[in-house]
Write an enzyme that holds these catalytic residues in place. Structure first.
Site, PDB file in Angstrom:
ATOM      1  N   CYS A  12      -6.232  38.398  36.033  1.00 36.11           N
ATOM      2  CA  CYS A  12      -6.248  39.808  35.969  1.00 36.11           C
ATOM      3  C   CYS A  12      -6.829  40.424  34.648  1.00 36.11           C
ATOM      4  CB  CYS A  12      -4.986  40.558  36.250  1.00 36.11           C
ATOM      5  SG  CYS A  12      -3.684  39.811  34.940  1.00 36.11           S
ATOM      6  N   HIS A  81       3.616  39.568  28.442  1.00 38.36           N
ATOM      7  CA  HIS A  81       4.774  40.205  29.171  1.00 38.36           C
ATOM      8  C   HIS A  81       5.490  40.993  28.244  1.00 38.36           C
ATOM      9  CE1 HIS A  81       3.976  35.990  30.544  1.00 38.36           C
ATOM     10  NE2 HIS A  81       3.792  36.660  31.700  1.00 38.36           N
ATOM     11  N   HIS A 131      13.571  37.855  33.447  1.00 38.91           N
ATOM     12  CA  HIS A 131      12.112  37.828  33.370  1.00 38.91           C
ATOM     13  C   HIS A 131      11.826  38.460  31.882  1.00 38.91           C
ATOM     14  CE1 HIS A 131       7.936  38.868  33.809  1.00 38.91           C
ATOM     15  NE2 HIS A 131       7.922  37.813  34.815  1.00 38.91           N
ATOM     16  N   GLU A 133       9.268  40.200  30.940  1.00 42.43           N
ATOM     17  CA  GLU A 133       8.960  41.747  30.783  1.00 42.43           C
ATOM     18  C   GLU A 133      10.168  42.686  30.799  1.00 42.43           C
ATOM     19  OE1 GLU A 133       5.927  42.665  33.701  1.00 42.43           O
ATOM     20  OE2 GLU A 133       6.507  44.931  33.533  1.00 42.43           O
ATOM     21  N   THR A 169       6.184  45.234  36.619  1.00 41.33           N
ATOM     22  CA  THR A 169       4.754  45.592  37.100  1.00 41.33           C
ATOM     23  C   THR A 169       4.584  44.566  38.031  1.00 41.33           C
ATOM     24  OG1 THR A 169       4.047  43.970  35.378  1.00 41.33           O
ATOM     25  CG2 THR A 169       3.612  46.296  34.741  1.00 41.33           C
ATOM     26  N   CYS A 197       1.398  46.791  39.069  1.00 41.35           N
ATOM     27  CA  CYS A 197       0.138  46.918  38.450  1.00 41.35           C
ATOM     28  C   CYS A 197      -1.031  46.654  39.616  1.00 41.35           C
ATOM     29  CB  CYS A 197       0.020  45.815  37.467  1.00 41.35           C
ATOM     30  SG  CYS A 197      -0.342  44.136  37.933  1.00 41.35           S
ATOM     31  N   SER A 225       5.545  32.181  37.642  1.00 45.95           N
ATOM     32  CA  SER A 225       4.614  33.340  37.799  1.00 45.95           C
ATOM     33  C   SER A 225       5.300  34.489  38.578  1.00 45.95           C
ATOM     34  CB  SER A 225       3.458  32.850  37.942  1.00 45.95           C
ATOM     35  OG  SER A 225       2.606  34.319  38.198  1.00 45.95           O
ATOM     36  N   ASN A 227       4.210  37.304  39.783  1.00 47.44           N
ATOM     37  CA  ASN A 227       3.222  37.706  40.672  1.00 47.44           C
ATOM     38  C   ASN A 227       2.807  36.850  41.907  1.00 47.44           C
ATOM     39  OD1 ASN A 227       0.284  37.075  40.303  1.00 47.44           O
ATOM     40  ND2 ASN A 227       0.892  37.103  38.190  1.00 47.44           N
ATOM     41  N   SER A 271      -2.679  34.805  37.156  1.00 46.39           N
ATOM     42  CA  SER A 271      -3.040  33.783  35.957  1.00 46.39           C
ATOM     43  C   SER A 271      -3.220  32.473  36.282  1.00 46.39           C
ATOM     44  CB  SER A 271      -1.689  33.760  35.105  1.00 46.39           C
ATOM     45  OG  SER A 271      -0.794  33.277  35.919  1.00 46.39           O
TER      46      SER A 271
HETATM   47  S1  SF4 Z   1      -0.195  40.812  36.546  1.00 45.49           S
HETATM   48 FE1  SF4 Z   1       0.738  41.048  34.591  1.00 45.49          FE
HETATM   49  S2  SF4 Z   1      -0.711  40.674  32.912  1.00 45.49           S
HETATM   50 FE2  SF4 Z   1      -1.862  41.082  34.863  1.00 45.49          FE
HETATM   51  S3  SF4 Z   1      -2.344  43.180  34.845  1.00 45.49           S
HETATM   52 FE3  SF4 Z   1      -0.330  42.923  35.972  1.00 45.49          FE
HETATM   53  S4  SF4 Z   1       1.034  43.357  34.343  1.00 45.49           S
HETATM   54 FE4  SF4 Z   1      -0.852  42.969  33.477  1.00 45.49          FE
END
Ligand code: SF4
Length: 287
Positions: A12, A81, A131, A133, A169, A197, A225, A227, A271
Site C-alpha cells: 500500500c 503505524h 497494537h 497504532e 485503520t 484505509c 500484520s 490488515n 506489507s
Molecule cells: S495498511 Fe497501514 S500503512 Fe497501509 S495505507 Fe493502510 S494505514 Fe497506511
C-alpha cells in the site's frame, strides 16, 4: 491447479512511503548507524531486507533502554503505524536524528482526534489494545476512550452527548459496522468517522467477492500484520466451502497439505512483498 491472484496485491502507499523513507535515511547518513524504533512495517521479510542494508530494527520491548545508549546524531526512524508522543520527546532530548515514516493516513487520523479534543469533545477510539497504532493514539490524551474490539467499552466513561468516534485503520470492516451500530444504540448523537484505509478495505471487499468455485484460499503475510489477519478472518467467515490458509511465505506453504485442491485464490496483506506472492503463485501453478 488453477490459480488466481485476488487484487489488489503489493505494498500500500503507506508501506511504500515507509520503505522509501528508511532507504533515504540510510543514503543521507552514510556515516551514522540507522535504527528503526520497532517494526517499520509488519512483515519480517521486509525487516530482514532492511537489515541487509544496515537499517537495524530495535525490538519494541527494547526501545526505551536502547535509545538511552545511542550516541547523539544517531539516526532513528519512526515506524509506519505511529508512535507514542512521549517517545518522540525523549528522542529529541537525546539529540537523535529523526526520520518519521508514519503512514499519512495514520497521521491524518491523529490530527482529526487532536482537533476534536481541542474543541472540547470526548473521543472514542475503536482499536486493538496493544497494537502500535492504537497505543500511539491513546498516548495523545487521557480523554480518548478505547473501544477495544475484543473487550468493548465502558459507556459510563462517556459523558459527551456527541463524542467523536474514529478507528484503527486496519480493522475488519464488517465488524466495524456492528460496533458503530452498538455505539449509536448507546449514544445516538455520536459522530462517526469510518477510517479504515482504502488499502485494507479494498482487500477485504475483494475477499468477500471471491466466488464459491474456489476450494482453497491462501492469505499471504505476517502474523503480526493487523490488515493481513483481517483478510484471514473475513475469508474464514465468508467462505466455508474453502480451505483457508494463512502463510508467511512459500516455505510455510510447502508444509501444508494441499493435495486434491483444484482452484486457489491468493490474497496478501498490504506489507507483503510481491515476490513472496509470486513464488507462491508459481508453486501452486505447478501442482
Ligand atoms: S495498511 Fe497501514 S500503512 Fe497501509 S495505507 Fe493502510 S494505514 Fe497506511
Amino acid at each position: 491447479m488453477k490459480v488466481e491472484l485476488v487484487k489488489p496485491q503489493g505494498y500500500c502507499g503507506g508501506v511504500v512511503n515507509a520503505i522509501k523513507m528508511a532507504y533515504l535515511a540510510r543514503k543521507e547518513n552514510p556515516d551514522q548507524e540507522v535504527y528503526v524504533l520497532g517494526a517499520l512495517v509488519h512483515n519480517q521479510t521486509v525487516i530482514d531486507e532492511l537489515e541487509k542494508s544496515n537499517i537495524h530494527t530495535i525490538l519494541e520491548k527494547d526501545i526505551n533502554n536502547k535509545i538511552e545508549e545511542l550516541p547523539k546524531g544517531t539516526v532513528v526512524i519512526f515506524t509506519a503505524h505511529g508512535h507514542d508522543e512521549k517517545l518522540e520527546n525523549r528522542v529529541k532530548v537525546l539529540g537523535l536524528k529523526i526520520y518519521d515514516a508514519t503512514c499519512p493516513h495514520v497521521v491524518a487520523n491523529a490530527n482529526k482526534i487532536k482537533e476534536e479534543l481541542k474543541a472540547g469533545h470526548q473521543v472514542i477510539y475503536i482499536g486493538q489494545s496493544g497494537h502500535k497504532e492504537t497505543e500511539a493514539v491513546l498516548s495523545i490524551s487521557k480523554d480518548i476512550s478505547l473501544y477495544d474490539i475484543k473487550l468493548l467499552i465502558n459507556y459510563y466513561l462517556i459523558t459527551d452527548e456527541s463524542p467523536f468516534v474514529i478507528n484503527q485503520t486496519t480493522l475488519n470492516f464488517l465488524s466495524l459496522k456492528d460496533i458503530h451500530k452498538d455505539i449509536l444504540e448507546h449514544i445516538p448523537g455520536a459522530r462517526i468517522a469510518d477510517e479504515i484505509c482504502v488499502a485494507s478495505r479494498k482487500r477485504q471487499e475483494a475477499i468477500l467477492n471471491i466466488d464459491n468455485s474456489f476450494d482453497l484460499i491462501i492469505i499471504v503475510g505476517d502474523e503480526s500484520s493487523s490488515n493481513t489477519r483481517k483478510l484471514f478472518e473475513i475469508a474464514v467467515s465468508s467462505h466455508p466451502q474453502a480451505k483457508i490458509l494463512f502463510v508467511h511465505d512459500l516455505e510455510a506453504l510447502r508444509k501444508e497439505n494441499i493435495d486434491g485442491y483444484k482452484k486457489a485464490a491468493i490474497s496478501s496483506g498490504a506489507s507483503t512483498p510481491s515476490y513472496v506472492v509470486d513464488d507462491i503463485y508459481n508453486y501452486l501453478l505447478s501442482k
